[in-house]
Scaffold this motif. Structure first.
Motif, PDB file in Angstrom:
ATOM      1  N   VAL A 149       0.839  -1.197   0.000  1.00  0.00           N
ATOM      2  CA  VAL A 149       0.000   0.000   0.000  1.00  0.00           C
ATOM      3  C   VAL A 149       0.879   1.254   0.000  1.00  0.00           C
ATOM      4  CG1 VAL A 149      -1.820   1.247   1.231  1.00  0.00           C
ATOM      5  CG2 VAL A 149      -1.773  -1.263   1.285  1.00  0.00           C
ATOM      6  N   PRO A 150       1.049   1.931  -1.145  1.00  0.00           N
ATOM      7  CA  PRO A 150       1.802   3.192  -1.169  1.00  0.00           C
ATOM      8  C   PRO A 150       1.042   4.270  -0.398  1.00  0.00           C
ATOM      9  CG  PRO A 150       1.601   2.247  -3.373  1.00  0.00           C
ATOM     10  CD  PRO A 150       0.637   1.515  -2.496  1.00  0.00           C
ATOM     11  N   ILE A 151       1.764   5.057   0.398  1.00  0.00           N
ATOM     12  CA  ILE A 151       1.143   6.029   1.301  1.00  0.00           C
ATOM     13  C   ILE A 151       1.577   7.457   0.946  1.00  0.00           C
ATOM     14  CG2 ILE A 151       0.999   6.830   3.682  1.00  0.00           C
ATOM     15  CD1 ILE A 151      -0.532   4.280   3.303  1.00  0.00           C
ATOM     16  N   ASN A 152       0.608   8.358   0.931  1.00  0.00           N
ATOM     17  CA  ASN A 152       0.891   9.782   0.779  1.00  0.00           C
ATOM     18  C   ASN A 152       1.108  10.390   2.159  1.00  0.00           C
ATOM     19  OD1 ASN A 152       1.007  12.493   0.019  1.00  0.00           O
ATOM     20  ND2 ASN A 152      -1.215  12.702  -0.095  1.00  0.00           N
ATOM     21  N   VAL A 153       2.293  10.936   2.403  1.00  0.00           N
ATOM     22  CA  VAL A 153       2.593  11.517   3.713  1.00  0.00           C
ATOM     23  C   VAL A 153       2.475  13.042   3.688  1.00  0.00           C
ATOM     24  CG1 VAL A 153       4.051   9.603   4.441  1.00  0.00           C
ATOM     25  CG2 VAL A 153       5.075  11.528   3.193  1.00  0.00           C
ATOM     26  N   MET A 154       2.050  13.615   2.564  1.00  0.00           N
ATOM     27  CA  MET A 154       1.829  15.056   2.479  1.00  0.00           C
ATOM     28  C   MET A 154       0.402  15.400   2.888  1.00  0.00           C
ATOM     29  SD  MET A 154       3.706  15.846  -1.189  1.00  0.00           S
ATOM     30  CE  MET A 154       2.746  17.347  -1.393  1.00  0.00           C
ATOM     31  N   ASP A 155       0.163  16.674   3.251  1.00  0.00           N
ATOM     32  CA  ASP A 155      -1.202  17.141   3.485  1.00  0.00           C
ATOM     33  C   ASP A 155      -2.008  17.072   2.194  1.00  0.00           C
ATOM     34  OD1 ASP A 155      -0.735  17.706   6.132  1.00  0.00           O
ATOM     35  OD2 ASP A 155      -0.422  19.846   5.836  1.00  0.00           O
ATOM     36  N   GLU A 156      -1.402  17.558   1.119  1.00  0.00           N
ATOM     37  CA  GLU A 156      -2.098  17.670  -0.159  1.00  0.00           C
ATOM     38  C   GLU A 156      -2.160  16.319  -0.874  1.00  0.00           C
ATOM     39  OE1 GLU A 156      -0.308  21.511   1.048  1.00  0.00           O
ATOM     40  OE2 GLU A 156       0.481  19.486   0.779  1.00  0.00           O
ATOM     41  N   SER A 157      -3.257  16.093  -1.618  1.00  0.00           N
ATOM     42  CA  SER A 157      -3.392  14.856  -2.387  1.00  0.00           C
ATOM     43  C   SER A 157      -2.487  14.905  -3.617  1.00  0.00           C
ATOM     44  CB  SER A 157      -4.859  14.620  -2.749  1.00  0.00           C
ATOM     45  OG  SER A 157      -5.552  15.831  -2.956  1.00  0.00           O
ATOM     46  N   ALA A 207       3.162  18.215  -5.231  1.00  0.00           N
ATOM     47  CA  ALA A 207       3.855  17.176  -5.994  1.00  0.00           C
ATOM     48  C   ALA A 207       2.775  16.265  -6.559  1.00  0.00           C
ATOM     49  CB  ALA A 207       4.829  16.399  -5.114  1.00  0.00           C
ATOM     50  N   THR A 208       2.350  16.558  -7.771  1.00  0.00           N
ATOM     51  CA  THR A 208       1.217  15.881  -8.387  1.00  0.00           C
ATOM     52  C   THR A 208       1.673  15.100  -9.610  1.00  0.00           C
ATOM     53  OG1 THR A 208      -0.229  17.688  -7.693  1.00  0.00           O
ATOM     54  CG2 THR A 208      -1.067  16.213  -9.403  1.00  0.00           C
ATOM     55  N   THR A 209       1.147  13.898  -9.759  1.00  0.00           N
ATOM     56  CA  THR A 209       1.391  13.136 -10.977  1.00  0.00           C
ATOM     57  C   THR A 209       0.111  13.052 -11.791  1.00  0.00           C
ATOM     58  OG1 THR A 209       2.138  11.036 -11.908  1.00  0.00           O
ATOM     59  CG2 THR A 209       0.922  10.931  -9.835  1.00  0.00           C
ATOM     60  N   HIS A 210       0.261  13.043 -13.114  1.00  0.00           N
ATOM     61  CA  HIS A 210      -0.887  12.865 -14.010  1.00  0.00           C
ATOM     62  C   HIS A 210      -1.016  11.413 -14.473  1.00  0.00           C
ATOM     63  CE1 HIS A 210      -2.039  16.986 -14.030  1.00  0.00           C
ATOM     64  NE2 HIS A 210      -0.983  17.435 -14.677  1.00  0.00           N
ATOM     65  N   PHE A 211      -0.184  10.527 -13.883  1.00  0.00           N
ATOM     66  CA  PHE A 211      -0.288   9.093 -14.184  1.00  0.00           C
ATOM     67  C   PHE A 211      -1.150   8.423 -13.120  1.00  0.00           C
ATOM     68  CE2 PHE A 211       3.950  10.173 -15.985  1.00  0.00           C
ATOM     69  CZ  PHE A 211       3.677   9.884 -17.309  1.00  0.00           C
ATOM     70  N   LEU A 212      -1.939   7.442 -13.534  1.00  0.00           N
ATOM     71  CA  LEU A 212      -2.737   6.701 -12.566  1.00  0.00           C
ATOM     72  C   LEU A 212      -1.823   5.772 -11.774  1.00  0.00           C
ATOM     73  CD1 LEU A 212      -5.553   6.233 -11.448  1.00  0.00           C
ATOM     74  CD2 LEU A 212      -5.857   4.417 -13.137  1.00  0.00           C
ATOM     75  N   PHE A 213      -1.754   6.009 -10.485  1.00  0.00           N
ATOM     76  CA  PHE A 213      -0.862   5.257  -9.602  1.00  0.00           C
ATOM     77  C   PHE A 213      -1.576   5.113  -8.265  1.00  0.00           C
ATOM     78  CE2 PHE A 213       2.566   4.803  -6.517  1.00  0.00           C
ATOM     79  CZ  PHE A 213       3.412   3.889  -7.145  1.00  0.00           C
ATOM     80  N   PRO A 214      -1.506   3.946  -7.609  1.00  0.00           N
ATOM     81  CA  PRO A 214      -2.276   3.710  -6.379  1.00  0.00           C
ATOM     82  C   PRO A 214      -1.639   4.330  -5.134  1.00  0.00           C
ATOM     83  CG  PRO A 214      -1.029   1.746  -6.917  1.00  0.00           C
ATOM     84  CD  PRO A 214      -0.786   2.717  -8.047  1.00  0.00           C
ATOM     85  N   ILE A 215      -1.914   5.593  -4.883  1.00  0.00           N
ATOM     86  CA  ILE A 215      -1.428   6.259  -3.675  1.00  0.00           C
ATOM     87  C   ILE A 215      -2.603   6.428  -2.712  1.00  0.00           C
ATOM     88  CG2 ILE A 215      -0.381   8.328  -2.706  1.00  0.00           C
ATOM     89  CD1 ILE A 215       1.118   8.736  -5.259  1.00  0.00           C
TER      90      ILE A 215
END
Length: 625
Positions: A185-193, A320-328
Motif C-alpha cells: 500500500v503506497p502512502i501519501n505523507v503530504m497534506d495535499e493529495s 507534488a502531483t502526478t498525471h499518471f494513474l498510480f495507487p497512492i
C-alpha cells in the motif's frame, strides 16, 4: 362647531392614531436594540404574549428532506451474510471479493451497521484501476518510497524517516493483519493529495471497469488470490511519476474536470489583491441560499470561483502531483483527485489535540449558545499579495463583529472589508438585523480567532506585518473547552480538517465547509448529522440567524426563557443525531471494517485473475463461511 367637526373628522383621527403607532414602534425598537446589543436580562413579555407563528424556512425543508433520505438509506441495511452478498452483487455488478465472508463476520462481531452504500467511496476510488494491467499495479506499488505491506498476516513499513502518519496507519493495518491478504500500500505523507489524471483518461479506465462487470458462473469463479510472490522475487524498478511542481495548482487540477464542466477551461487566477468576488444572490445549486447538494457544494469543477477563494488553489504549502494513474493512499482528496482514501491518521490517534479525549461535551442546555472556532491561519502559503483570498482568513473576518462593523461603515464601499464583501441583509432575510447591526449581533454570539498567523516569510506565529492590523491572535482553546459551545464551524486547513470526526462525536453542532472528500462521506447526511456550509461562507449569517436567533430573550406565559427567532431544538436535534450516528458508524472499529474491505478489493484489482475472482460461499446451501 365647524372647527370641531374638522378636528375630529375620521381622517384627522386616523392621522393621530398613525402618528402614535409610529412613535410607539420607534420607541420600542430603540429599546430592543439597546437590550440586544448588551445581551440584557430576559424581557418580561405580557402574560397574553404568544410568539409569532413560525413560517416555513428553507432549513426546515432541508431537514425534512434529510430525514427522508435517512429512512431510504437505512431500509437497505443487511443483517446476515446472504443478504449482504446479494446487496453487493446488485450494487457492484460482480461477486464480492475473496474473504468477504470473514469480513462480514468481523463486522458482525464488532456490531457494525452494514449498508452497502457506505462503501461507495472504495469503488469510486478503485474503479479506474480496472483499466490498468494488474501486474503493472502491483509491481509499481511495491517500489514506492512510503509503503505499508502485509505478508502472511504480518505488517511491515518502509519509509525514509520516522513519520507520525506512517506509524498510525501501520498500527491500524497491524491491528487486523490476520484478516488481510498480501498487499503493498503506497502512502501519501503530504497534506495535499497527489494524483490527478486527465478526465478523458479516467473516463476510459472507468469504462473498462464497467465492461469487466458480470456475475461469473459459479464453476468458473476463482476463490483464492494468487499472492505477490512474483513481485517479491523480481521487484523491478521504481516508476518515474514525473511529479508536477511549481505550476499554478488550479491549472494542474482542472484537467481532472469533465470537458463540459464550468471550471475545465478557466485558467488560474493571477491577481489575488483585494477581497474575492462573492455571489450577487444565493450560491448556485443552493436551495434558497442553503446547501442542498453536498457533493456539488464541495466540487471545484462546478465552482471556478474557488480558484481565487480557497487557499488550496491560491497557493498550497507543497505540491507534488502526478498525471499518471498510480495507487497512492491518503486521508483526503479533492473530487478531481484519483488518490485512494483511507481514514485519516489523525482519526486513529488518541491525541487529545484532535479528539478532546473521551469526554465530548455536556448536555445541550448547559452550553453557551455561541459559535466557537480556534485554529491557525493555514490553508496554504499566505503572503502579502494573496492573503485576502484565503478561506480561513475570510471566515474569521466575516464572523468577527468588529471587522463586520468596520465593513458596514466603510466610506469607500459599504459592506466591504479587506478580504470579504457583505451581501445585503435582505438576501437571507435575517431576523437579527431588524433589531441591531450585523456586527453588534456577531459580537454577542461568536468567539472566533486565530491562535497563530503562519506568516510567509516566517516572522513568528504571533506576528505578521501584513495581517497584524486585521487579526488579534487569541489564546487557544483545547477541544474539551470548545465543547462548552453549541456551534463548532469546521474549515479546511492545508487539506481536510483533522477535528471533524471529533466534532461529529461531540454534543455540539458541527457547521462544515470543505472541498475535500473523506472515507466516511457516504455515511453522513447533511442537515441530519451536521450543517453544511457553502465555501463562500455567504450562508453563515443565515445559518446562525436560524439556529441562534436575535440573541434577545423573552419569557413565555409559563415562565420559559426563549430567544426570538432561534430554532434551538432543531440545532440540538442535528447535534444529537450526529453524535449518536458517529458512535455507530465512525468508531475505530468502523475504520478497521472499511479498510479491511478496501484492502480486499485492492488485492483483487492487483491480481491477474481479478475478473474471475470472487466469493460465492453464500451461494452454497451448506457452507456460509
Amino acid at each position: 362647531m365647524v372647527y370641531l367637526s374638522r378636528l375630529f373628522s375620521p381622517l384627522a383621527v386616523l392621522r393621530v392614531l398613525l402618528f402614535l403607532t409610529l412613535a410607539c414602534i420607534l420607541t420600542g425598537t430603540a429599546w430592543l436594540w439597546n437590550r440586544g446589543a448588551h445581551n440584557a436580562v430576559p424581557i418580561a413579555m405580557p402574560h397574553d404574549y404568544k410568539p409569532p407563528e413560525a413560517t416555513s424556512h428553507p432549513i426546515d425543508h432541508l431537514m425534512k428532506k434529510a430525514d427522508t433520505e435517512w429512512f431510504k438509506l437505512m431500509a437497505k441495511e443487511t443483517i446476515d451474510l446472504p443478504s449482504a452478498a446479494r446487496a453487493y452483487r446488485k450494487r457492484r455488478g460482480r461477486h464480492p471479493p475473496p474473504g468477504f465472508g470473514k469480513w462480514f463476520q468481523f463486522a458482525q462481531e464488532h456490531n457494525a451497521v452494514i449498508v452497502e452504500d457506505f462503501f461507495d467511496q472504495i469503488y469510486h476510488d478503485l474503479a479506474p484501476f480496472w483499466g490498468i494491467e494488474a501486474r503493472k499495479i502491483r509491481r509499481e506499488a511495491k517500489q514506492f518510497e512510503q509503503v505499508i505491506s502485509v505478508r502472511n498476516s504480518t505488517t511491515t513499513m518502509k519509509t525514509d524517516q520516522d513519520r507520525v502518519w506512517m506509524n498510525l496507519w501501520h498500527n491500524l493495518t497491524a491491528t487486523m493483519q490476520e484478516w488481510l491478504p498480501d498487499i503493498d500500500v503506497p502512502i501519501n505523507v503530504m497534506d495535499e493529495s497527489r494524483v490527478i489524471v486527465p478526465w478523458e483518461d479516467i473516463n476510459e479506465y472507468v469504462k473498462a471497469e464497467r465492461d469487466s462487470r458480470g456475475i461469473v458462473p459459479r464453476p468458473e469463479v476463482v476463490t483464492k488470490l494468487s499472492g505477490l510472490e512474483d513481485v517479491d522475487d523480481n521487484p523491478g524498478e521504481p516508476r518515474d511519476l514525473q511529479w508536477v511542481k511549481g505550476v499554478a495548482y488550479w491549472d494542474t487540477a482542472r484537467v481532472g474536470c469533465a470537458p463540459d464542466s464550468p471550471a475545465r477551461n478557466v485558467e488560474a487566477a493571477t491577481d489575488f489583491s483585494g477581497p474575492p468576488p462573492v455571489p450577487s444572490g444565493f450560491p448556485e445549486r443552493s436551495y434558497e441560499g442553503y446547501v442542498q447538494n453536498w457533493t456539488a457544494a464541495k466540487d471545484p469543477c462546478l465552482q471556478p470561483e474557488l480558484r481565487e477563494t480557497h487557499g488550496t488553489f491560491v497557493e498550497p504549502i507543497s505540491q507534488a502531483t502526478t498525471h499518471f494513474l498510480f495507487p497512492i493512499f491518503g486521508g483526503s482528496k479533492l473530487p478531481m483527485n484519483n488518490d485512494i482514501l483511507l481514514p485519516p491518521a489523525m482519526y486513529w490517534t488518541h491525541d487529545e489535540f484532535y479528539s478532546g479525549g473521551e469526554w465530548h461535551g455536556g448536555t445541550w442546555n448547559k452550553k453557551k449558545s455561541q459559535v466557537m472556532w480556534r485554529g491557525g491561519a493555514t490553508g496554504g502559503r499566505n503572503k502579502v499579495e494573496n492573503w485576502t483570498r484565503f478561506h480561513r482568513h475570510r471566515f474569521v473576518s466575516m464572523v468577527n463583529g468588529t471587522a463586520v462593523q468596520m465593513a458596514e461603515k466603510n466610506p469607500e464601499g459599504a459592506g466591504q472589508g479587506p478580504n470579504f464583501i457583505l451581501q445585503s441583509y435582505k438576501t437571507y432575510h435575517l431576523t437579527a438585523t431588524q433589531y441591531m447591526d450585523l456586527g453588534t449581533w456577531l459580537k454577542d454570539i461568536a468567539d472566533v480567532g486565530f491562535v497563530h498567523l503562519v506568516c510567509f516569510p516566517e516572522t513568528g506565529n504571533l506576528h505578521c506585518p501584513y495581517t497584524d492590523p486585521f487579526f488579534e491572535v487569541k489564546e487557544g482553546k483545547p477541544m474539551k473547552e470548545q465543547y462548552h459551545y453549541k456551534f463548532l464551524p469546521d474549515l479546511d486547513g492545508n487539506s481536510f480538517s483533522g477535528r471533524y470526526r471529533s466534532f461529529l462525536k461531540s454534543t455540539s453542532l458541527p457547521i462544515k465547509a470543505t472541498i475535500y472528500s473523506e472515507w466516511h462521506d457516504s455515511r453522513l447526511i447533511p442537515w441530519l448529522h451536521f450543517v453544511p456550509m457553502d465555501n463562500s461562507f455567504v450562508d453563515i449569517y443565515g445559518i446562525l440567524d436560524y439556529f441562534i436567533g436575535t440573541g434577545i430573550d423573552f419569557k413565555t406565559e409559563d415562565g420559559k426563557v426563549l430567544t426570538e427567532g432561534a430554532h434551538d431544538k432543531a440545532a440540538e436535534k442535528i447535534a444529537m443525531a450526529g453524535k449518536e450516528w458517529a458512535e455507530k458508524v465512525l468508531r475505530r472499529e468502523d475504520m478497521l471494517i472499511y479498510v479491511m474491505r478496501l484492502f480486499m478489493e485492492y488485492a483483487r484489482v492487483c491480481d491477474d485473475q481479478r475478473e474471475k475472482l470472487g466469493f460465492i460461499a453464500d451461494m452454497e446451501r451448506n457452507d456460509l463461511g
